[in-house]
Write a protein that holds these residues in place. Sequence first.
Motif, PDB file in Angstrom:
ATOM      1  N   GLY A   1      38.722  40.215  32.821  1.00 60.45           N
ATOM      2  CA  GLY A   1      40.244  40.475  32.924  1.00 60.45           C
ATOM      3  C   GLY A   1      40.757  39.080  32.778  1.00 60.45           C
ATOM      4  O   GLY A   1      40.420  37.969  33.423  1.00 60.45           O
ATOM      5  N   ILE A   2      41.926  38.843  31.966  1.00 68.43           N
ATOM      6  CA  ILE A   2      42.428  37.645  31.838  1.00 68.43           C
ATOM      7  C   ILE A   2      43.846  37.664  32.656  1.00 68.43           C
ATOM      8  O   ILE A   2      44.516  38.704  32.033  1.00 68.43           O
ATOM      9  CB  ILE A   2      42.689  37.434  30.274  1.00 68.43           C
ATOM     10  CG1 ILE A   2      41.482  37.472  29.403  1.00 68.43           C
ATOM     11  CG2 ILE A   2      43.236  35.826  30.238  1.00 68.43           C
ATOM     12  CD1 ILE A   2      40.397  36.494  29.732  1.00 68.43           C
ATOM     13  N   ILE A   3      44.304  36.866  33.390  1.00 65.32           N
ATOM     14  CA  ILE A   3      45.543  36.745  33.907  1.00 65.32           C
ATOM     15  C   ILE A   3      46.316  35.457  33.323  1.00 65.32           C
ATOM     16  O   ILE A   3      45.781  34.475  33.278  1.00 65.32           O
ATOM     17  CB  ILE A   3      45.638  36.491  35.676  1.00 65.32           C
ATOM     18  CG1 ILE A   3      44.252  37.247  36.135  1.00 65.32           C
ATOM     19  CG2 ILE A   3      46.714  36.589  36.417  1.00 65.32           C
ATOM     20  CD1 ILE A   3      44.644  38.821  36.286  1.00 65.32           C
ATOM     21  N   GLY A   4      47.499  35.703  32.889  1.00 67.95           N
ATOM     22  CA  GLY A   4      48.353  34.708  32.178  1.00 67.95           C
ATOM     23  C   GLY A   4      47.729  34.658  30.780  1.00 67.95           C
ATOM     24  O   GLY A   4      47.748  33.397  30.512  1.00 67.95           O
TER      25      GLY A   4
ATOM     26  N   VAL B   1      36.281  45.297  35.989  1.00 64.94           N
ATOM     27  CA  VAL B   1      35.801  44.100  35.411  1.00 64.94           C
ATOM     28  C   VAL B   1      34.837  43.254  36.460  1.00 64.94           C
ATOM     29  O   VAL B   1      34.777  43.537  37.614  1.00 64.94           O
ATOM     30  CB  VAL B   1      37.074  42.891  35.174  1.00 64.94           C
ATOM     31  CG1 VAL B   1      37.904  43.523  34.110  1.00 64.94           C
ATOM     32  CG2 VAL B   1      37.653  42.553  36.433  1.00 64.94           C
ATOM     33  N   ASP B   2      34.136  42.304  35.873  1.00 67.30           N
ATOM     34  CA  ASP B   2      33.184  41.468  36.766  1.00 67.30           C
ATOM     35  C   ASP B   2      33.700  40.108  37.025  1.00 67.30           C
ATOM     36  O   ASP B   2      33.151  39.677  37.774  1.00 67.30           O
ATOM     37  CB  ASP B   2      31.859  41.171  36.069  1.00 67.30           C
ATOM     38  CG  ASP B   2      31.343  42.658  35.387  1.00 67.30           C
ATOM     39  OD1 ASP B   2      30.746  43.461  36.388  1.00 67.30           O
ATOM     40  OD2 ASP B   2      31.002  42.769  34.149  1.00 67.30           O
ATOM     41  N   VAL B   3      34.790  39.956  36.312  1.00 68.58           N
ATOM     42  CA  VAL B   3      35.357  38.521  36.747  1.00 68.58           C
ATOM     43  C   VAL B   3      36.874  38.561  36.004  1.00 68.58           C
ATOM     44  O   VAL B   3      37.181  38.989  35.010  1.00 68.58           O
ATOM     45  CB  VAL B   3      34.557  37.373  35.840  1.00 68.58           C
ATOM     46  CG1 VAL B   3      34.562  37.726  34.277  1.00 68.58           C
ATOM     47  CG2 VAL B   3      35.101  36.034  35.918  1.00 68.58           C
ATOM     48  N   VAL B   4      37.622  37.952  36.785  1.00 61.27           N
ATOM     49  CA  VAL B   4      39.015  37.603  36.433  1.00 61.27           C
ATOM     50  C   VAL B   4      39.197  36.092  36.057  1.00 61.27           C
ATOM     51  O   VAL B   4      38.566  35.282  36.769  1.00 61.27           O
ATOM     52  CB  VAL B   4      40.044  38.156  37.142  1.00 61.27           C
ATOM     53  CG1 VAL B   4      39.882  39.599  37.404  1.00 61.27           C
ATOM     54  CG2 VAL B   4      39.995  37.458  38.499  1.00 61.27           C
ATOM     55  N   ILE B   5      39.894  35.793  35.074  1.00 61.25           N
ATOM     56  CA  ILE B   5      40.135  34.411  34.562  1.00 61.25           C
ATOM     57  C   ILE B   5      41.733  34.226  34.740  1.00 61.25           C
ATOM     58  O   ILE B   5      42.366  34.817  34.096  1.00 61.25           O
ATOM     59  CB  ILE B   5      39.647  34.091  33.319  1.00 61.25           C
ATOM     60  CG1 ILE B   5      37.990  34.277  33.162  1.00 61.25           C
ATOM     61  CG2 ILE B   5      39.717  32.534  33.023  1.00 61.25           C
ATOM     62  CD1 ILE B   5      37.457  34.475  31.700  1.00 61.25           C
TER      63      ILE B   5
END
Lengths: 324, 324, 324, 324
Positions: free
Chosen positions: D7-10, D68-72
């Motif tokens: 998942g992407i934040i921003g 998700v496994d990771v947020v960036i």
Amino acid sequence: MTNIKAGIIGGAGFTGGETLRILLHHPQVEIKFVHSRSNAGNKLYAVHADLLGETELTFTEHLHYEEVDVVILCLGHGESRVFLQNNPVPEPVKIIDLSHDFRLAENAGNFVYGLPELQRKRIKEAKAIANPGCFATCIQLGLLPLAKAGQLQEEIHISAITGSTGAGQKLQKTTGFTWRNNNISTYKAFTHQHLHEIKQSLASLQGEFQQEINFIPYRGNFTRGILASIYLNCPLSEEEVVHLYQEYYQEHPFTHVSSQPVDLKQVVNTNKCFIHVQKQGNKVLITSAIDNLAKGASGQAIQNMNLLFGLEETAGLLWKPAAF
Amino acid sequence: MTNIKAGIIGGAGFTGGETLRILLHHPQVEIKFVHSRSNAGNKLYAVHADLLGETELTFTEHLHYEEVDVVILCLGHGESRVFLQNNPVPEPVKIIDLSHDFRLAENAGNFVYGLPELQRKRIKEAKAIANPGCFATCIQLGLLPLAKAGQLQEEIHISAITGSTGAGQKLQKTTGFTWRNNNISTYKAFTHQHLHEIKQSLASLQGEFQQEINFIPYRGNFTRGILASIYLNCPLSEEEVVHLYQEYYQEHPFTHVSSQPVDLKQVVNTNKCFIHVQKQGNKVLITSAIDNLAKGASGQAIQNMNLLFGLEETAGLLWKPAAF
Amino acid sequence: MTNIKAGIIGGAGFTGGETLRILLHHPQVEIKFVHSRSNAGNKLYAVHADLLGETELTFTEHLHYEEVDVVILCLGHGESRVFLQNNPVPEPVKIIDLSHDFRLAENAGNFVYGLPELQRKRIKEAKAIANPGCFATCIQLGLLPLAKAGQLQEEIHISAITGSTGAGQKLQKTTGFTWRNNNISTYKAFTHQHLHEIKQSLASLQGEFQQEINFIPYRGNFTRGILASIYLNCPLSEEEVVHLYQEYYQEHPFTHVSSQPVDLKQVVNTNKCFIHVQKQGNKVLITSAIDNLAKGASGQAIQNMNLLFGLEETAGLLWKPAAF
Amino acid sequence: MTNIKAGIIGGAGFTGGETLRILLHHPQVEIKFVHSRSNAGNKLYAVHADLLGETELTFTEHLHYEEVDVVILCLGHGESRVFLQNNPVPEPVKIIDLSHDFRLAENAGNFVYGLPELQRKRIKEAKAIANPGCFATCIQLGLLPLAKAGQLQEEIHISAITGSTGAGQKLQKTTGFTWRNNNISTYKAFTHQHLHEIKQSLASLQGEFQQEINFIPYRGNFTRGILASIYLNCPLSEEEVVHLYQEYYQEHPFTHVSSQPVDLKQVVNTNKCFIHVQKQGNKVLITSAIDNLAKGASGQAIQNMNLLFGLEETAGLLWKPAAF
């Protein structure tokens, strides 16, 4: 998984370097030799410095035709024909030539004009490909759907701006930084050599095509890309024309019709062509943008290679865009 | 020696700064006040940093109309009319307005359209000047001789590329460096607002003029200058057209007909317009280049000021070109 | 009003062109001949296209020394000495040489180093001037006040970025547009040839000067200008250093101490040097900016000419800045 | 084959877009959501226009952590900490943060500083990564081998030039085209915030490290990339230093020691760092070049993601370079 073996001729120039950048990351291609007389013995990264860390390959003066499935010629215009006469490529090896030497029917021999959006089927069955010119690709992709619909019924007007890499590696005044930085100029107005292949392609879709094409090429102060504005009188509505374009390109993975205006950097360092269509009064205006070294040269060459060998058309051609 | 006293309104913008750069070195002008609400009290060089060492003048919020012979309005489009309504300029003081507010006859009042190459005599006798637009200047100078000769008998096709300063000082996406650097794009195709003043001027020379003008403006990735390519069908020979242009401009000190192709940087930081004429088949192609802030705005404003006050037309306008 | 008669040697290069651009608008100078072997017979504007409309002068292969008061040599480094040996300039004619051939005391003969901010008085009495290098001018102007105050007591650190015109007119890879556009690189780190003249000047003000000067030159992707950052340990306060600089330069019309940070374009197409001084911990940081072709070459040459002939130091050198 | 869900934040900013450009072609990653408040509901290509034809994903205002496994996190500096406080990420989901909020030990919590060339092992075992700054990456890669060898025994001097994307998406004067084009300037001399993380890393390798680091950052007139020049006194020979660097980086796939001088464009649109080492007198000079958005931000973030999840370190990060 098919593994194609490729040889590059003229690997030290701009399109040669770009072809190498693509093939080094192509999952189904092995580069067997990179020919360059002037750089024989040098590492590829001695010339294309960005390739440091990607390959230890060297340039060679030997043509190992026997080791390859395809040779890709990245030579200057007029040089390919001579090279192939002096160094004939044996039967089963296919040829992709980036020069203008075999693009026109009268000189093509067994070369097929390699614009997939025009004739993918013929390309798949070809033995030799004449890769289209950069302006020619950008402009044709902007006109093919109208030609197919028989809608090129009036004079066509084009202005298009190209980056400095389009002029090749040889130093000259107009590719010098002091001259070109922050500058803009025209050249070969109405007479650019790519007009011949453009007219040939349009006539193949719209048999009676014989409209005048007025083309003003500009030298832009950037390195990569071509943006073309193309307009003509057209009785169709904007919706109808947009529909023609969407339909024409829906099976083509690199050419996209944008509902928003396009700018050049949207396609830089991609193999894409972005097209925008609008109508203003009687005029339909098509804006078309490509990267001259990618879809306008080496990227399209590899697209053709993929087709020649039955690979996925996009194999090795989906890159991270530069965007900025 | 006449000494003109000038006041500048809107001195903090691009054209305001450029007007100041010119007037500070004009041998016959004294700047009496530089109006700016947002910068009142600041030194000019607090905004136009290059002026450090040239002047200790400050911006003021006061309008010292009583001290000046002329006011030069460097306001945004639409703002000049409002400003003059709210701050009427008393009788003997002349006005030069750089906005588009008074350029078209229907809204001009006593303003005279300030293109010296079109109507120097009327300018000399005017009380108020509507200074032409930048694209409008470049394109008109490329067409006036043909209009005067009654040779605009067919549709006209124009592509022209402008620098970022043409978009004014306000920050926006398309004037951001990250977006614009190495980019190219079109805007306002066929509908650019300068077409109105262009048509008005052409009609004043060639009474029946009502040809369509197809104009594709481009945003270029440089800061200063406009280069325009203009073509149309024309039965005259290249020699005849060149002769028309040479004759038309021989009494005009800033517009020059070049026998060689012109590029943009030849006119950057000058008040010149360079024009090149060539014929290709039935088409006559005119290339016209100006600096959008000089001949396209502030330089032309001072040229008009010189004419208004009977000074030498070139006074204060012969600068060292930037060239590179 | 004195009228100086000048001859230009090597008028077809970058500094030759810039010298012409300046002198054509200098109110007290008449250009008597412009020498160029390769361009003899051509109009000046055949080479310097921006000069169309400003002069009908042509290049000549003849050296009309008898008609001039001064010759200005705009030749390549190493070429001036040879040229003067083969074409000796007769006694009363003064010489201004832009090459590095006569800048260092050991080779100077009767040439005086032409940095007005260092030794205006000696320049006024000179017969021949060795015009300083561009980096050398920018860096010296950033250090002279500290040297005069004996404050260069520790190692000096400099990074400075130059435009492409600094590399001259000859085409080479690093001045090609495709290479240089959007690129940055260093060259001649710690060993740039201008270090010799810099050290010579500093030692003339601060006798015992023998500090190491660490200089990293950068190639910038612009055409005009040099911006240098210079720092060293210094026990003085920021106020004290600023005061030293203001005092040192108060009688010098082109070098200005800015209270705000400076950027390169503030001085482009001017003969100015802008200097900003700040203190951070023990370090004093001086930022210095010039136009390499103006204050760094041709502008300074004419400043020296003005001094040589008793003209106002700023005569012909107050130009409209380009600013953008 | 592992398939990581991200998942992407921003996602609407520069580094957000770059992260998307990378992940869309990453063979082992699936993008599950792209968070953006201001663009929720819009297609990704409505903001990142180059992505037309690559994805039909839209921005969302929902945080599907459970998928998700990771947020960036691609948020502005200072915003990440607040965001994570307001929207805590549940236990098994890993975090990669591109801001400076968690880079320094005193504020890091369980975040590990994500410079693989410094501490790949710790990164592999981390739950959260603080991705290094762009200048910080370029400069550390230029100094780590000397620090490890305990050779940072004297004051360090750095000048480094960054492209406009380093300043982020928000419009401001210094990122405007009219200001920045053909301009150069310094900022935050000696005080750039990245100095803290640089010193922290150097001290982790060379325990007693407390040398002064003098850093002059420059704003360059290009969009992508950082080139840094770093020098200090060093008793080792050039061969010895080169050997240190080759040895240090031989197991690191993106950092390469070039025997030839490096220029910026060699690494643009790559995740590489190119380093060149030379010795001049007592000084060792290291030139280091990266793409600020790639190895200096989003590329390194994905490199860290690869390490976090046990993927090949180079997965999805071998792109066609832009080169020109």
